[in-house]
Design an enzyme around this catalytic site. Structure first.
Site, PDB file in Angstrom:
ATOM      1  N   ARG A 167       0.636  -1.392  -0.099  1.00 49.60           N
ATOM      2  CA  ARG A 167       0.138  -0.098   0.178  1.00 49.60           C
ATOM      3  C   ARG A 167       1.011   1.304  -0.105  1.00 49.60           C
ATOM      4  O   ARG A 167       0.386   2.329  -0.445  1.00 49.60           O
ATOM      5  CB  ARG A 167      -0.800   0.157   1.053  1.00 49.60           C
ATOM      6  CG  ARG A 167      -2.050  -0.949   1.134  1.00 49.60           C
ATOM      7  CD  ARG A 167      -2.861  -0.886   2.419  1.00 49.60           C
ATOM      8  NE  ARG A 167      -3.102   0.062   2.888  1.00 49.60           N
ATOM      9  CZ  ARG A 167      -4.491   0.582   2.794  1.00 49.60           C
ATOM     10  NH1 ARG A 167      -5.256  -0.135   2.006  1.00 49.60           N
ATOM     11  NH2 ARG A 167      -4.724   1.970   2.875  1.00 49.60           N
ATOM     12  N   ARG A 171       9.832   6.750  -2.272  1.00 54.02           N
ATOM     13  CA  ARG A 171      10.103   7.704  -3.528  1.00 54.02           C
ATOM     14  C   ARG A 171      11.372   8.481  -3.535  1.00 54.02           C
ATOM     15  O   ARG A 171      11.772   8.459  -2.513  1.00 54.02           O
ATOM     16  CB  ARG A 171       8.989   8.881  -3.392  1.00 54.02           C
ATOM     17  CG  ARG A 171       7.570   8.608  -3.577  1.00 54.02           C
ATOM     18  CD  ARG A 171       6.541   9.813  -4.154  1.00 54.02           C
ATOM     19  NE  ARG A 171       5.325   9.318  -4.381  1.00 54.02           N
ATOM     20  CZ  ARG A 171       4.490   9.590  -3.312  1.00 54.02           C
ATOM     21  NH1 ARG A 171       4.888  10.343  -2.575  1.00 54.02           N
ATOM     22  NH2 ARG A 171       3.172   9.050  -3.485  1.00 54.02           N
ATOM     23  N   ARG A 243      -8.540  -6.671  13.864  1.00 55.46           N
ATOM     24  CA  ARG A 243      -8.152  -5.345  14.862  1.00 55.46           C
ATOM     25  C   ARG A 243      -9.252  -4.272  15.112  1.00 55.46           C
ATOM     26  O   ARG A 243      -9.824  -3.964  14.196  1.00 55.46           O
ATOM     27  CB  ARG A 243      -6.971  -4.884  14.168  1.00 55.46           C
ATOM     28  CG  ARG A 243      -5.776  -5.815  14.100  1.00 55.46           C
ATOM     29  CD  ARG A 243      -5.030  -6.390  15.360  1.00 55.46           C
ATOM     30  NE  ARG A 243      -4.044  -5.403  15.935  1.00 55.46           N
ATOM     31  CZ  ARG A 243      -3.633  -5.667  17.311  1.00 55.46           C
ATOM     32  NH1 ARG A 243      -3.958  -6.745  18.090  1.00 55.46           N
ATOM     33  NH2 ARG A 243      -2.710  -4.844  17.731  1.00 55.46           N
ATOM     34  N   ARG A 273      -0.702   6.334  16.358  1.00 56.61           N
ATOM     35  CA  ARG A 273      -0.463   7.637  15.859  1.00 56.61           C
ATOM     36  C   ARG A 273      -1.170   8.674  16.467  1.00 56.61           C
ATOM     37  O   ARG A 273      -2.056   8.057  17.303  1.00 56.61           O
ATOM     38  CB  ARG A 273      -1.002   7.420  14.262  1.00 56.61           C
ATOM     39  CG  ARG A 273      -2.301   6.922  13.990  1.00 56.61           C
ATOM     40  CD  ARG A 273      -2.619   6.893  12.487  1.00 56.61           C
ATOM     41  NE  ARG A 273      -3.764   6.040  12.187  1.00 56.61           N
ATOM     42  CZ  ARG A 273      -4.155   5.897  11.278  1.00 56.61           C
ATOM     43  NH1 ARG A 273      -3.560   6.108   9.844  1.00 56.61           N
ATOM     44  NH2 ARG A 273      -5.460   5.191  10.946  1.00 56.61           N
ATOM     45  N   GLU A 294      -4.213   7.146  19.072  1.00 59.10           N
ATOM     46  CA  GLU A 294      -4.626   6.143  18.446  1.00 59.10           C
ATOM     47  C   GLU A 294      -4.296   4.763  18.828  1.00 59.10           C
ATOM     48  O   GLU A 294      -2.686   4.740  18.595  1.00 59.10           O
ATOM     49  CB  GLU A 294      -4.918   6.012  16.851  1.00 59.10           C
ATOM     50  CG  GLU A 294      -5.689   4.925  16.310  1.00 59.10           C
ATOM     51  CD  GLU A 294      -5.541   5.122  14.729  1.00 59.10           C
ATOM     52  OE1 GLU A 294      -5.861   6.123  14.242  1.00 59.10           O
ATOM     53  OE2 GLU A 294      -5.641   4.280  14.078  1.00 59.10           O
ATOM     54  N   TYR A 342      -9.546  -5.716   3.694  1.00 57.18           N
ATOM     55  CA  TYR A 342      -9.177  -4.327   3.869  1.00 57.18           C
ATOM     56  C   TYR A 342      -9.437  -3.548   2.711  1.00 57.18           C
ATOM     57  O   TYR A 342      -8.618  -3.490   1.811  1.00 57.18           O
ATOM     58  CB  TYR A 342      -7.765  -4.492   4.138  1.00 57.18           C
ATOM     59  CG  TYR A 342      -6.866  -3.454   4.643  1.00 57.18           C
ATOM     60  CD1 TYR A 342      -7.083  -2.219   4.790  1.00 57.18           C
ATOM     61  CD2 TYR A 342      -5.465  -3.418   5.083  1.00 57.18           C
ATOM     62  CE1 TYR A 342      -6.514  -1.151   5.331  1.00 57.18           C
ATOM     63  CE2 TYR A 342      -4.625  -2.475   5.372  1.00 57.18           C
ATOM     64  CZ  TYR A 342      -5.160  -1.294   5.827  1.00 57.18           C
ATOM     65  OH  TYR A 342      -4.306  -0.368   6.286  1.00 57.18           O
ATOM     66  N   ASP A 344     -10.425   0.180   0.793  1.00 57.57           N
ATOM     67  CA  ASP A 344     -10.215   1.956   0.825  1.00 57.57           C
ATOM     68  C   ASP A 344     -11.719   2.346   0.417  1.00 57.57           C
ATOM     69  O   ASP A 344     -12.271   1.559  -0.123  1.00 57.57           O
ATOM     70  CB  ASP A 344      -9.098   2.399  -0.061  1.00 57.57           C
ATOM     71  CG  ASP A 344      -7.856   2.320   0.452  1.00 57.57           C
ATOM     72  OD1 ASP A 344      -7.642   2.206   1.718  1.00 57.57           O
ATOM     73  OD2 ASP A 344      -6.824   2.215  -0.194  1.00 57.57           O
TER      74      ASP A 344
HETATM   75  N1  UDP Z   1       2.835   1.160   8.171  1.00 57.17           N
HETATM   76  C1  UDP Z   1       4.076   1.360   8.756  1.00 57.17           C
HETATM   77  N2  UDP Z   1       4.529   2.367   9.385  1.00 57.17           N
HETATM   78  C2  UDP Z   1       4.048   3.587   9.065  1.00 57.17           C
HETATM   79  C3  UDP Z   1       2.632   3.501   8.465  1.00 57.17           C
HETATM   80  C4  UDP Z   1       2.235   2.370   7.784  1.00 57.17           C
HETATM   81  O1  UDP Z   1       4.536   0.215   9.199  1.00 57.17           O
HETATM   82  O2  UDP Z   1       4.402   4.499   9.606  1.00 57.17           O
HETATM   83  C5  UDP Z   1       2.587  -0.141   7.570  1.00 57.17           C
HETATM   84  C6  UDP Z   1       1.550  -0.737   8.531  1.00 57.17           C
HETATM   85  O3  UDP Z   1       1.436  -2.081   8.603  1.00 57.17           O
HETATM   86  C7  UDP Z   1      -0.009  -0.352   8.114  1.00 57.17           C
HETATM   87  C8  UDP Z   1       0.258  -0.319   6.653  1.00 57.17           C
HETATM   88  O4  UDP Z   1       1.717  -0.121   6.532  1.00 57.17           O
HETATM   89  O5  UDP Z   1      -0.798  -1.254   8.564  1.00 57.17           O
HETATM   90  C9  UDP Z   1      -0.628   0.638   5.777  1.00 57.17           C
HETATM   91  O6  UDP Z   1      -0.524   1.771   6.189  1.00 57.17           O
HETATM   92  P1  UDP Z   1      -1.727   2.735   5.830  1.00 57.17           P
HETATM   93  O7  UDP Z   1      -1.069   4.131   6.186  1.00 57.17           O
HETATM   94  O8  UDP Z   1      -2.243   2.681   4.607  1.00 57.17           O
HETATM   95  O9  UDP Z   1      -2.722   2.313   6.838  1.00 57.17           O
HETATM   96  P2  UDP Z   1      -4.231   2.644   7.389  1.00 57.17           P
HETATM   97  O10 UDP Z   1      -4.084   4.366   7.098  1.00 57.17           O
HETATM   98  O11 UDP Z   1      -5.189   2.127   6.210  1.00 57.17           O
HETATM   99  O12 UDP Z   1      -4.432   2.057   8.615  1.00 57.17           O
END
Ligand code: UDP
Length: 377
Positions: A167, A171, A243, A273, A294, A342, A344
């Site tokens: 996902r 870059r 989860r 986060r 969170e 999962y 979007d």
């Molecule tokens: N992830 C991570 N570190 C970060 C952000 C994301 O390891 O700082 C990993 C984590 O396993 C997460 C996945 O990447 O479940 C997808 O991240 P995304 O931000 O798409 O998650 P969402 O916002 O859908 O929870």
């Protein structure tokens, strides 16, 4: 229509427009499911009640669809990560790489450098960890992915599928846009106003604070179930793993963190986060601030399911529930919970539109109705 979230609203609307009478019931006291937004009475900040939702898509039809029901404000998601005592830019980009390694590399230099860090022996990564090591190497993996992922998913990244990491981009320029989709934005008045507008049709009746009773199934011509697949069967075969998230809300008198989303990569920081909701609407002006700290944990029977875990054990149980669903007449299982995936928001809408089309086609041709909006396995 059981559930007034995105799937329920979009399918309901499509069928209502085709002349069907739709009753949408939801056990909550609001529509929009987990993308529900609500103004905080003290500060006026639009709060993403079940956590941050940013709309992004490459699907022009879906983008046009949502723009029919809400005024979208362009919004780019810029996420930061606090890890190992510093604040970095996500997704991993040239700024992150240069800061992390204390260098001033240009794009090609950084690409070549990361290639020396990445594990080139991993050619077909299956697990999250292998994918990360093949992608960026051990140091960046440890800083940005390992701890966060352990907290988010409650298990070691070696037991998670590689698809989760796919996902996120890496870059080799200074583009810190979290998503790479053509269209990105926020509904100016929030997602609940958008879903309310989708449901606003003379053929649709919405009943909130109402649970669906399968005993009354014969009352309906057809049921679309957007709740949890295992929940439909009373969890008879066991519970599919999810989860859930806990949000500890707190307030601040000004600007707490200077951005909407700050991830925490270190495993010893218990939360994943912090979200500062007013930064999701930079076109609004609020003095006060509402924040969510969170944390993720395994979903218990009374918790709200968020992320399907989909480990190997779940897949076997999922297969049993799929068989049960296929043996159930006149019910279609849809969306994130109904298909245990999962998803979007844009994919949810795309699949809902397709499901409504397929269902109507089946009606007209006498073919069996689709049992899932999309096959769960
Ligand atoms: N992830 C991570 N570190 C970060 C952000 C994301 O390891 O700082 C990993 C984590 O396993 C997460 C996945 O990447 O479940 C997808 O991240 P995304 O931000 O798409 O998650 P969402 O916002 O859908 O929870």
């Amino acid at each position: 229509m059981v559930g007034a979230g995105l799937s329920g609203a979009v399918i309901g609307r499509a069928l209502a427009e085709a002349g069907h009478r739709i009753t949408v019931i939801d056990s909550r006291d609001h529509v929009a499911g987990n993308c529900h937004t609500k103004r905080d009475p003290d500060t006026g900040v639009l709060v993403h009640v079940y956590g941050p939702h940013i709309f992004h898509t490459d699907d022009t039809q879906v983008w046009d669809y949502v723009n029919q029901f809400a005024q979208f404000q362009l919004y780019k998601n810029h996420v930061k990560s606090t890890t190992q005592g510093q604040v970095f830019s996500l997704p991993i980009n040239l700024h992150t790489i240069n800061q992390f390694y204390g260098k001033t590399m240009r794009p090609d230099e950084a690409r070549a450098f990361i290639a020396t860090q990445a594990d080139s022996t991993i050619t077909d990564p299956q697990t999250f960890e292998d994918q990360a090591l093949a992608f960026v190497g051990r140091d960046l993996y440890d800083a940005f992915f390992r701890g966060y992922t352990q907290k988010q998913w409650g298990c070691d990244p070696t037991s998670l599928p590689a698809s989760i990491l796919k996902r996120l981009p890496v870059r080799f320029n200074y583009d810190d846009n979290y998503f790479f989709h053509k269209y990105q934005g926020m509904p100016r008045d929030g997602y609940t106003a958008m879903v309310t507008a989708i449901l606003d049709h003379p053929n649709i009746t919405v009943q909130l604070n109402t649970t669906y009773d399968p005993a009354n199934a014969s009352q309906w011509d057809h049921v679309f179930w957007t709740g949890a697949l295992d929940g439909y069967f009373g969890f008879d075969l066991g519970r599919l793993g999810y989860r859930t998230l806990d949000f500890e809300q707190f307030s601040h008198s000004g600007d707490y963190q200077g951005c909407a989303v700050m991830n925490y990569g270190d495993v010893d920081v218990p939360y994943t986060r912090i979200t500062e909701h007013k930064h999701f609407a930079p076109w609004e002006d609020h003095q006060g601030s509402v924040l969510y700290r969170e944390t993720a944990r395994d979903c218990g029977p009374d918790d709200i399911p968020y992320y399907p875990i989909r480990l190997v054990a779940e897949k076997a149980l999922l297969a049993d529930y799929i068989s049960a669903a296929r043996a159930t007449q006149d019910v279609t299982f849809v969306g994130r919970l109904g298909t245990y995936r999962y998803l979007d928001m844009d994919v949810t809408i795309r699949e809902a539109l397709d499901c409504a089309r397929d269902w109507q086609h089946a009606r007209m041709t006498g073919a069996p109705a689709p049992q899932f909006s999309k096959a769960p396995l």
